[in-house]
Write a protein that holds these residues in place. Structure first.
Motif, PDB file in Angstrom:
ATOM      1  N   GLU A   1       1.168  -1.069   0.161  1.00 53.67           N
ATOM      2  CA  GLU A   1       0.210   0.014   0.061  1.00 53.67           C
ATOM      3  C   GLU A   1       1.230   1.522  -0.379  1.00 53.67           C
ATOM      4  O   GLU A   1       0.505   2.760  -0.706  1.00 53.67           O
ATOM      5  CB  GLU A   1      -1.146  -0.376   1.110  1.00 53.67           C
ATOM      6  CG  GLU A   1      -2.131  -1.023   1.080  1.00 53.67           C
ATOM      7  CD  GLU A   1      -1.217  -2.556   1.646  1.00 53.67           C
ATOM      8  OE1 GLU A   1      -2.033  -3.586   0.726  1.00 53.67           O
ATOM      9  OE2 GLU A   1      -0.194  -2.234   2.119  1.00 53.67           O
TER      10      GLU A   1
ATOM     11  N   ARG B   1      -4.580  -1.683   5.069  1.00 53.59           N
ATOM     12  CA  ARG B   1      -5.359  -2.495   4.810  1.00 53.59           C
ATOM     13  C   ARG B   1      -5.987  -2.733   5.785  1.00 53.59           C
ATOM     14  O   ARG B   1      -5.628  -3.819   6.808  1.00 53.59           O
ATOM     15  CB  ARG B   1      -4.797  -3.843   4.475  1.00 53.59           C
ATOM     16  CG  ARG B   1      -3.268  -4.374   5.034  1.00 53.59           C
ATOM     17  CD  ARG B   1      -2.646  -5.750   4.107  1.00 53.59           C
ATOM     18  NE  ARG B   1      -1.768  -4.740   4.424  1.00 53.59           N
ATOM     19  CZ  ARG B   1      -0.589  -5.570   3.791  1.00 53.59           C
ATOM     20  NH1 ARG B   1      -0.252  -6.836   4.508  1.00 53.59           N
ATOM     21  NH2 ARG B   1      -0.181  -4.776   3.930  1.00 53.59           N
TER      22      ARG B   1
ATOM     23  N   THR C   1      -7.746   2.255   1.877  1.00 57.55           N
ATOM     24  CA  THR C   1      -6.922   2.423   0.570  1.00 57.55           C
ATOM     25  C   THR C   1      -5.823   3.391   0.151  1.00 57.55           C
ATOM     26  O   THR C   1      -5.803   4.470   0.804  1.00 57.55           O
ATOM     27  CB  THR C   1      -8.175   1.366  -0.479  1.00 57.55           C
ATOM     28  OG1 THR C   1      -8.585   3.632  -0.471  1.00 57.55           O
ATOM     29  CG2 THR C   1      -8.940   1.089  -0.200  1.00 57.55           C
TER      30      THR C   1
END
Length: 250
Positions: A11, A99, A236
């Motif tokens: 991420e 996440r 996200t």
């Protein structure tokens, strides 16, 4: 605008890609340096620690950071609390990029625990051939106990672990993402009868959970440590990029 990303995760790399492409944004990603050959994100990269919360706060001031995003691993608890303290001290907005954790599905035989030490205590009652997927850090929790010495461990990590380690152990050096077919074959080939994992979330390492469910194998799941209070969270990289663009734009 200068954005510092505390990264080292998929991420974090994706967020760096999104922000580097935005005009007028300078992106620096900080990696802990625990992996020998990390996947480097775009933009500027620094490797190593800051010297605690005070060192990070000083770095934020010296490099005129406008926004700090904690995109570290969900189990990298120390740096997250240091980030919260440093951001408050330096008066820099902070966002946590996390996440979502895994959610048990019908047929799963999960055994939640609060730590690696608790995972080690419940293992002897669950199986004898252990697939240990908690990384190379923390293996000492599974070493030096007569009840654990009779178990066999398959340890999967990116880099080779260092002692202390389980008495009976085979090391598998691999980096995700992993496939469901690959995980099915691994469990069958090594005759695994119990899996130990951290609730790191994400799709890259989730196939082992589906493979364990299909095979009726119990899974010991180490729950995430608590996050610092009061820090906003994005789930996200796109949400995090929007936070930078919308909430912090001059």
């Amino acid at each position: 605008m200068h954005v510092l990303i505390l990264g080292g995760t998929t991420e974090g790399r994706r967020l760096a890609e999104l922000l580097v492409s935005a005009a007028g944004t300078r992106v620096t990603s900080s990696l802990a340096g625990r992996v020998a050959a990390p996947r480097l994100p775009p933009g500027e990269v620094r490797v190593g620690g800051f010297g605690g919360a005070e060192g990070l706060a000083a770095w934020l001031r010296e490099h005129r950071v406008d926004a700090l995003i904690d995109a570290t691993h969900p189990f990298a608890g120390t740096i997250s609390f240091n980030a919260a303290a440093a951001a408050a001290s330096a008066h820099v907005p902070l966002l946590a990029l996390r996440r979502p954790g895994w959610v048990a599905s019908p047929g799963d035989d999960w055994h939640p625990v609060g730590s690696l030490e608790q995972a080690a205590r419940v293992l002897p009652a669950l199986g004898e051939r252990v697939f240990l997927t908690t990384g190379r850090m923390g293996l000492a929790a599974f070493a030096g106990d007569p009840d654990l010495d009779r178990l066999w461990f398959l340890v999967r990590s990116v880099d080779a672990p260092e002692p202390p380690c389980p008495a009976r152990m085979e090391v598998l050096l691999e980096r995700g993402p992993f496939t469901l077919d690959g995980e099915r074959g691994l469990l069958r080939r090594h005759r695994i009868d119990v899996v130990v994992t951290k609730d790191s979330g994400g799709a890259a390492t989730a196939p082992k959970l589906a493979a364990a469910r299909e095979a009726g194998i119990p899974v010991v799941v180490v729950e995430r440590p608590p996050a610092p209070e009061g820090v906003p969270v994005a789930s996200t990289p796109e949400e995090a990029a929007a936070w930078v663009g919308t909430d912090l734009a001059p």
